[in-house]
Scaffold this motif. Structure first.
Motif, short mmCIF file in Angstrom:
data_model
loop_
_atom_site.label_atom_id
_atom_site.label_comp_id
_atom_site.label_asym_id
_atom_site.label_seq_id
_atom_site.Cartn_x
_atom_site.Cartn_y
_atom_site.Cartn_z
N ILE A 35 113.61 -9.47 105.51
CA ILE A 35 113.36 -8.47 106.18
C ILE A 35 114.72 -8.47 107.06
N PHE A 36 115.37 -7.34 107.19
CA PHE A 36 116.68 -7.10 107.88
C PHE A 36 116.32 -5.96 109.05
N ASN A 37 116.70 -6.13 110.29
CA ASN A 37 116.72 -5.07 111.26
C ASN A 37 118.06 -4.60 111.81
N THR A 38 119.10 -5.42 111.23
CA THR A 38 120.60 -4.79 111.86
C THR A 38 121.37 -4.45 110.56
N ILE A 39 122.11 -3.73 110.87
CA ILE A 39 123.17 -3.14 109.84
C ILE A 39 124.25 -4.43 109.37
N ASP A 40 124.56 -5.24 110.49
CA ASP A 40 125.25 -6.33 110.10
C ASP A 40 124.81 -7.48 109.05
N LYS A 41 123.37 -7.75 109.36
CA LYS A 41 122.61 -8.60 108.77
C LYS A 41 122.44 -8.25 107.21
N ILE A 42 122.31 -7.00 106.89
CA ILE A 42 121.76 -6.29 105.51
C ILE A 42 123.13 -6.46 104.92
N ARG A 43 124.18 -5.91 105.39
CA ARG A 43 125.64 -5.97 104.83
C ARG A 43 125.85 -7.37 104.29
N PHE A 70 112.41 3.79 107.70
CA PHE A 70 113.43 4.41 108.94
C PHE A 70 112.78 5.72 109.07
N VAL A 71 112.01 6.10 110.08
CA VAL A 71 111.55 7.55 110.26
C VAL A 71 112.72 8.23 111.08
N ASN A 72 113.63 9.03 110.47
CA ASN A 72 114.58 9.67 110.71
C ASN A 72 114.44 10.75 111.59
N PRO A 73 114.84 10.56 112.90
CA PRO A 73 114.42 11.81 113.79
C PRO A 73 115.24 12.97 113.87
N THR A 74 116.47 12.94 113.04
CA THR A 74 117.06 14.09 112.86
C THR A 74 116.99 15.14 111.94
N GLN A 75 116.10 14.61 111.17
CA GLN A 75 115.64 15.60 110.03
C GLN A 75 114.27 16.29 110.38
N PHE A 76 113.89 15.96 111.51
CA PHE A 76 112.65 16.67 112.04
C PHE A 76 113.21 17.86 112.95
N ASN A 77 112.52 19.00 112.78
CA ASN A 77 112.99 20.21 113.51
C ASN A 77 111.61 20.45 114.47
N ASN A 78 110.49 19.88 114.24
CA ASN A 78 109.55 19.79 115.17
C ASN A 78 109.09 18.65 115.78
N ALA A 79 109.23 18.08 117.12
CA ALA A 79 108.81 17.01 117.75
C ALA A 79 107.40 16.53 117.42
N ALA A 80 106.48 17.45 117.64
CA ALA A 80 105.20 17.03 117.39
C ALA A 80 104.97 16.30 116.03
N ASP A 81 105.66 17.11 115.01
CA ASP A 81 105.51 16.44 113.36
C ASP A 81 106.20 15.06 113.57
N LEU A 82 107.17 14.96 114.35
CA LEU A 82 107.83 13.45 114.32
C LEU A 82 106.92 12.61 114.93
N ALA A 104 114.81 -2.29 107.85
CA ALA A 104 114.07 -1.52 108.76
C ALA A 104 114.59 -1.42 110.27
N PRO A 105 115.57 -0.66 110.29
CA PRO A 105 116.39 -0.82 111.64
C PRO A 105 115.56 0.06 112.77
N SER A 106 115.86 -0.27 113.70
CA SER A 106 115.29 0.71 114.99
C SER A 106 116.22 1.98 115.08
N GLU A 107 115.77 2.90 115.90
CA GLU A 107 116.60 4.19 116.09
C GLU A 107 117.93 3.93 116.53
N GLN A 108 118.00 2.99 117.73
CA GLN A 108 119.28 2.73 118.26
C GLN A 108 120.34 2.07 117.37
N GLU A 109 119.74 1.01 116.62
CA GLU A 109 120.60 0.53 115.44
C GLU A 109 121.32 1.87 114.58
N VAL A 110 120.51 2.57 114.22
CA VAL A 110 121.02 3.61 113.10
C VAL A 110 121.65 4.72 114.06
N TYR A 111 121.33 5.18 115.48
CA TYR A 111 121.89 6.16 116.07
C TYR A 111 122.06 5.51 117.61
#
Length: 296
Positions: free
Chosen positions: A17-25, A70-82, A106-113
């Motif tokens: 299991i990897f949580n960071t981009i550097d480690k999975i790469r 990763f539950v991607n926040p940028t593809q939700f147009n409805n905050a309640a749905d997210l 399995a990154p955090s939101e901060q890691e991806v964005y």
């Protein structure tokens, strides 16, 4: 965070299991140096047998399988749905391990964005029809996160489910036009015994709503049969509208017969091989989508 094996009861796991981009790469650099092919199965978690079908196909076709959660926040147009999206990470990891997945990103939101994205990806008519019309900005968010995942993992293959048919063709356009090396694979829909397409959102359905939800597949199969015997597109659409009016629980959002080249609704069918029946409906405040290809 250092990669670590998943601890499972009774079974010693070798899945990392990897949580960071550097480690999975770093992990994948060593993997590809040995000549192994890599497959990516992108998910937002809340996994079910439909996701496992993707993993099974990936295991068949590649030497090393990476699933992302990763539950991607940028593809939700409805905050309640997210906010309501199911999160079942521990169960997800056990499922992935039991189906032969080799690694999980399995990154955090901060890691991806690390910063709020300042760019967007547009897909022309593909993003303005059907799902794009009812979920503004959705496909731009999908394109952004998939671009990131393909860039991070750099897989030889990536596996997506047919249930999100329009999403697959959006990603296909992304891969082709941005020259990613990844070969895409679309895996058929996995269904419950009632015909309901498996979805993470099904977890939110009540027992009564789940029973009624079989109406979606009934509408699709009846419509497919009618179109194949020569009935007009409009008459089939009218019948679906009436079918959903008879349900006290369902609200039909759309039912369209489309060409997969642009997802524009058809008035008549010219090329059966490119024709799909697509539907979206809401029941118990849960929005469900499904589709059938006219020629399987």
């Amino acid at each position: 965070m250092v990669a670590q094996p998943l601890a499972l009861n009774l079974v010693k796991s070798t899945m990392l299991i990897f949580n960071t981009i550097d480690k999975i790469r770093d992990h994948l650099k060593h993997t590809t140096q040995t000549g192994k092919t890599v497959a990516l199965v992108p998910t937002m978690g809340a996994l079910h047998n439909g996701h496992m079908r993707l993993v099974k196909e990936a295991v068949k076709q590649a030497d090393h399988v990476v699933a992302s959660i990763f539950v991607n926040p940028t593809q939700f147009n409805n905050a309640a749905d997210l906010e309501k999206y199911p999160r079942t990470v521990d169960a997800d990891l056990k499922l992935l391990e039991s189906h032969g997945c080799h690694a999980v990103f399995a990154p955090s939101e901060q890691e991806v964005y690390p910063e709020k994205p300042s760019i967007s990806i547009r897909f022309g008519s593909l993003e303005s029809e059907l799902e794009g019309k009812f979920r503004p900005g959705h496909f731009s968010g999908v394109g952004l996160v998939v671009s990131k995942l393909l860039n991070i993992v750099n897989p030889d293959f990536a596996f997506f489910g047919q249930k999100d048919l329009q999403q697959f063709f959006v990603i296909k356009a992304l891969v082709e036009q941005l020259n990613f090396k990844t070969q895409l694979r679309m895996v058929p829909i996995e269904r419950e015994t009632s015909g309901l397409a498996m979805s993470s959102r099904n977890m939110r359905l009540s027992e009564a709503d789940r029973a009624e939800a079989s109406l979606i597949h009934k509408a699709l199969t009846q419509s497919k049969n009618r179109l194949l015997r020569g009935d007009s597109v409009q008459s089939v659409k009218n019948q679906v509208t009436e079918l959903f009016k008879s349900s006290d629980r369902f609200t039909l959002e759309y039912f369209e017969v489309i060409d997969t080249s642009d997802f524009k609704p058809l008035e008549s069918i010219n090329y059966k091989e490119n024709t799909a029946l697509c539907i979206a409906a809401e029941i118990g405040q849960v929005r469900l989508i499904d589709n059938l290809m006219l020629i399987s």
